[in-house]
Enzyme design. Structure first.
Site, mmCIF file in Angstrom:
data_model
loop_
_atom_site.group_PDB
_atom_site.id
_atom_site.type_symbol
_atom_site.label_atom_id
_atom_site.label_comp_id
_atom_site.label_asym_id
_atom_site.label_seq_id
_atom_site.Cartn_x
_atom_site.Cartn_y
_atom_site.Cartn_z
ATOM 1 N N ARG A 31 0.815 -1.315 0.142
ATOM 2 C CA ARG A 31 0.092 0.105 -0.027
ATOM 3 C C ARG A 31 0.801 1.191 -0.163
ATOM 4 N NH1 ARG A 31 -5.528 -0.627 3.487
ATOM 5 N NH2 ARG A 31 -6.234 -2.618 2.945
ATOM 6 N N HIS A 76 -8.101 -4.109 -7.113
ATOM 7 C CA HIS A 76 -7.768 -3.577 -5.897
ATOM 8 C C HIS A 76 -9.001 -3.419 -4.924
ATOM 9 C CE1 HIS A 76 -4.809 -1.105 -3.438
ATOM 10 N NE2 HIS A 76 -5.806 -0.207 -3.289
ATOM 11 N N TYR A 97 -18.942 12.708 -12.381
ATOM 12 C CA TYR A 97 -18.648 13.798 -13.131
ATOM 13 C C TYR A 97 -17.414 13.794 -13.910
ATOM 14 C CZ TYR A 97 -22.655 14.863 -10.131
ATOM 15 O OH TYR A 97 -23.903 14.987 -9.282
#
Length: 808
Positions: free
Chosen positions: A62, A109, A153
């Site tokens: 990570r 993931h 968006y």
């Protein structure tokens, strides 16, 4: 963790034991095998093992980037999914970010959509990445700190530079592994063609370690790689001739010497000073204000945070020459500062660099993951600049080698097929006859293999051959392709047999990357800059002022003070002290807890009203009160308050006298308190349990200090008998007290006036109290029935300053 230990006889609803059910028999009639025994382990060992597993997962999966492609796992998976699954190539169309996030989360993931979207947004922000890898369409945030729009968006696709990280995936250049659920495969590392770790940098916090790698200029990094590939043992000092230092996307000025940069890049850790750039713009009228324009800001600092901090400075009037601030930025940074004409711009910017985020220290920690013998495991390590580049070059050389081997294998397979076609073209009529007489494809293949000694691959290619390829021109095309493929195979084979030629190929490809994607440096390396040192008093208008401190802890500054007794106070309050001095001078406040707070007179808010609580200026403890105030203006002290003499063993005058309610006292040098303190102040006394500072006085070199206890005893002690301390301490006994007794006052005046419990005022001459230090004193005030409550101070006189030194 192992499963919990099962109770052999589960309890029923009433709490009684329930008979165990007989285990069912297997179809063969035999008893099933017993369950495996539960391992016996301690909670501490199990917790340690689990925590180490968690820490390793965070570090390797990570938080830390890989030294080879410079990416964290989430970034790598985003780029791979965009190319492999969604086909969002640079010349293709945009797709909704939600589609990208969904594919990455569902296939590679499984750690939440927010984390994936945030990582993708960062890859697209040109004020975060020196060379962005994702092209964003829509609101992807701003340098002002504005958050990006929701993923439904915005749209995204890959940038051309991202293809340089992904382009060689199809040529078996890197190792692969199954995804989290085993349904797909993902690359362990990307076959990067440039050192992305240095170019784009990385930030991350793992468990027990962190990384902070600043971005660098692509051209400089590739130049260093090319030079290092020629001589793999180059020192960091030689590499820094190519890499000048970090190159931030927001520009700015990096103030670091060559020695500082070499130390940071050699050890892999350190801190570098970065600040914004500015220029001067004059008003066209030549009579109006002048303007300072900030044209770049430090990396990682929000523009609005800088503007807000400068506005706070203006509103608090800490920088009188600065009149206004405006943010006129578009895509380019433009923060306009309006100043008084004639103001020294260097001093204004020196103040802003010190007190606003216009200047920051950028931490450098070159910690990353390096490959191990196991291709699926990488280990964290802090590297130097030379080690990072050497790791990348080793990886790049290996990648190029594996790519050449793959290309050669593909060429040999194609040559093999073409050679079969060439054989067919030499006996075309016979081949057609064999095929026509055969009973099917399998029969035809067997006869062709037997007749012409062909392989299965060659035979399949012949049988799948379209009729138009039998034309004479098409036969010539096949023969030309075969010749070209043989020449290319010979070239690749020569490359694979020569280490030198392969390194030349690596260097050529790095040079092509530099030519295609390189751009100019944005951050200027300034080195050590000699500029004026900022002094706070440079911006303070020198004028005399008065400071009034009330007994209840209210303080204010006034230009004129005719009579302290007439100043405006809250009901029940009184003036504790009034001092005068230049606005550039300091004033010291002494508290009951033995702390000295120092600020400039200019920093005390002016007021014609009650003033402000002194707690607004300083960070005081609960119940802490001010007992004294002194002006440190040389005219008020009678001498200039210089710094302590270097090498001096004994404290130097002027001395202040501190006395506690427990009868202790000492003198201390005011030179330690000449400069403004922090809000927490500086300790001048260490107090015993249940003791507090009673008074802090400015005594003459010779004279008496009178101490009065609540039982009416008083003692006048010569000031010179009281010891001088070099640091904060308890002092020594000045007046002995009976058990439970406390001092109520101390004075340097000749006439001592006290008040008892009934409010009666009693007076006595200080000379009659004279004695030696450490005595009990004498009963100067009758207090058998009515104890002494307080010392009545004389009226606070209007402070008077002497003439300035230049007038004396």
């Amino acid at each position: 963790m192992p499963p919990a230990q099962q109770v052999p006889f589960p309890l029923d609803g009433e709490g009684g034991p329930k008979r165990p059910r007989r285990a069912p028999k297997t179809p063969g009639g035999s008893e099933p095998p017993p369950p495996p025994p539960v391992p016996d382990t301690s909670l501490a060992e199990e917790a340690q093992r689990k925590y180490l597993n968690y820490a390793l997962s965070v570090i390797t999966s990570r938080a830390l980037p890989d030294v080879r492609d410079g990416l964290k796992p989430v970034q790598r998976r985003i780029l791979y999914a965009m190319l492999h699954d969604l086909h969002l190539s640079p010349d293709g169309r945009f797709r909704k970010s939600a589609a990208v996030v969904g594919d990455v989360m569902g296939k590679y993931h499984p750690h939440g959509d927010t984390a994936i979207y945030d990582a993708m947004v960062r890859l697209a922000q040109d004020f975060v990445m020196r060379a962005p890898l994702v092209a964003g369409h829509g609101n992807f945030g701003s340098i002002d700190g504005d958050a990006p729009a929701a993923m439904r968006y915005t749209e995204a696709k890959l940038r051309p530079l991202a293809i340089e990280l992904l382009g060689e995936l199809g040529k078996r250049t890197v190792e692969w592994r199954p995804n989290y659920d085993g349904t797909k495969s993902e690359p362990i590392i990307l076959p990067a063609r440039f050192p992305n770790l240095l170019v784009n940098g990385s930030q991350g916090i793992a468990v027990g370690m962190a990384t902070s790698i600043p971005p660098h200029n692509l051209m400089e990094v590739l130049d260093a790689c090319i030079e290092l590939s020629n001589q793999r043992d180059l020192p960091v000092s030689r590499l820094l001739k190519k890499i000048k230092g970090p190159d931030f996307p927001t520009g700015g000025q990096l103030h670091a010497t060559k020695e500082e940069l070499e130390a940071v890049y050699t050890t892999g850790q350190g801190s570098l000073k970065l600040r914004g750039e500015w220029k001067i713009e004059e008003d066209d009228t030549k009579r109006g204000p002048s303007f300072l324009v900030v044209t770049s800001i430090p990396y990682g600092v929000e523009r609005k945070a800088i503007v807000e901090k400068i506005a706070e400075v203006i509103l608090s009037k800490k920088l009188p020459p600065l009149l206004d601030v405006r943010d006129e930025s578009t895509d380019l940074v433009r923060i306009v500062l309006e100043t008084k004409r004639g103001t020294d711009p260097q001093l204004v910017m020196a103040y802003l660099y010190k007190n606003t985020p216009l200047a920051v220290h950028v931490p450098v920690n070159l910690t990353c993951l390096v490959p191990t013998d196991n291709p699926e495991v990488a280990a964290p390590k802090r590297l130097g600049l030379d080690e990072i580049l050497n790791q990348f070059l080793t990886f790049r050389y290996s990648t190029v080698t594996r790519r050449l081997e793959f290309d050669l294998g593909e060429l040999k397979a194609r040559i093999h097929v073409l050679e079969g076609l060439e054989i067919v073209f030499d006996a075309l009529d016979e081949v057609i006859a064999i095929i026509r007489k055969s009973d099917g494809k399998a029969d035809a293949a067997g006869k062709l293999i037997k007749r012409f000694n062909l392989s299965e691959e060659q035979t399949d290619a012949i049988l799948e051959l379209r009729l138009y390829r039998l034309a004479r021109l098409e036969i010539q095309v096949v023969r030309k392709e075969l010749a070209d493929k043989r020449a290319e195979a010979k070239r690749l084979d020569a490359l694979l047999k020569s280490d030198t030629r392969r390194w030349d190929l690596v260097r050529d490809e790095l040079a092509q990357m530099k030519e295609k994607y390189g751009d100019r440096r944005r951050t200027k390396i300034m080195g050590a800059v000699d500029e004026p040192e900022f002094q706070a008093e440079d911006f303070i208008v020198a004028e005399d002022a008065n400071v009034i401190l009330s007994a209840q802890g209210w303080v204010k500054r006034q230009r004129e003070l005719k009579d302290p007794a007439q100043t405006r106070l809250r009901e029940g309050d009184s003036v504790l002290a009034a001092v005068a001095g230049s606005t550039r001078s300091a004033v010291a406040f002494f508290s009951t807890l033995g702390v000295c707070y120092v600020c400039r007179i200019h920093d005390i808010p002016p007021s014609t009203g009650y003033g402000d609580p002194v707690q607004k200026l300083f960070k005081m403890a609960d119940g802490e009160r001010m007992v004294a105030m002194m002006s440190l203006d040389p005219r008020a002290l009678g001498e200039e308050l210089r710094a302590p003499t270097e090498g001096a063993v004994e404290p130097e005058p002027p001395f202040a006298l501190a006395l506690t309610r427990g009868g202790l006292g000492f003198r201390f040098s005011l030179r330690q308190h000449r400069e403004p303190s922090t809000r927490a102040g500086r300790k001048f006394a260490k107090l015993g349990e249940n003791d507090e500072v009673l008074a802090v006085l400015l005594p003459p070199s010779q004279g008496l200090v009178a101490l009065i206890a609540a039982n009416g005893f008083a003692l006048g002690v010569p000031v010179e008998e009281i010891g001088v301390l070099s640091g904060a301490g308890k002092g020594s006994t000045v007046m002995k007290l009976d058990e439970g007794e406390r001092l109520v006052g101390a004075s340097l005046d000749d006439l001592i006036e006290v008040e008892n419990e009934k409010g009666k005022l009693l007076r006595e001459n200080a000379e009659k109290m004279r004695g030696a230090r450490g005595e009990f004193g004498r009963q100067c005030f009758p207090a058998k029935k009515d104890r002494i409550v307080r010392l009545v101070p004389p009226p606070v006189a209007t402070p008077v300053l002497g003439k300035p030194e230049e007038e004396s």
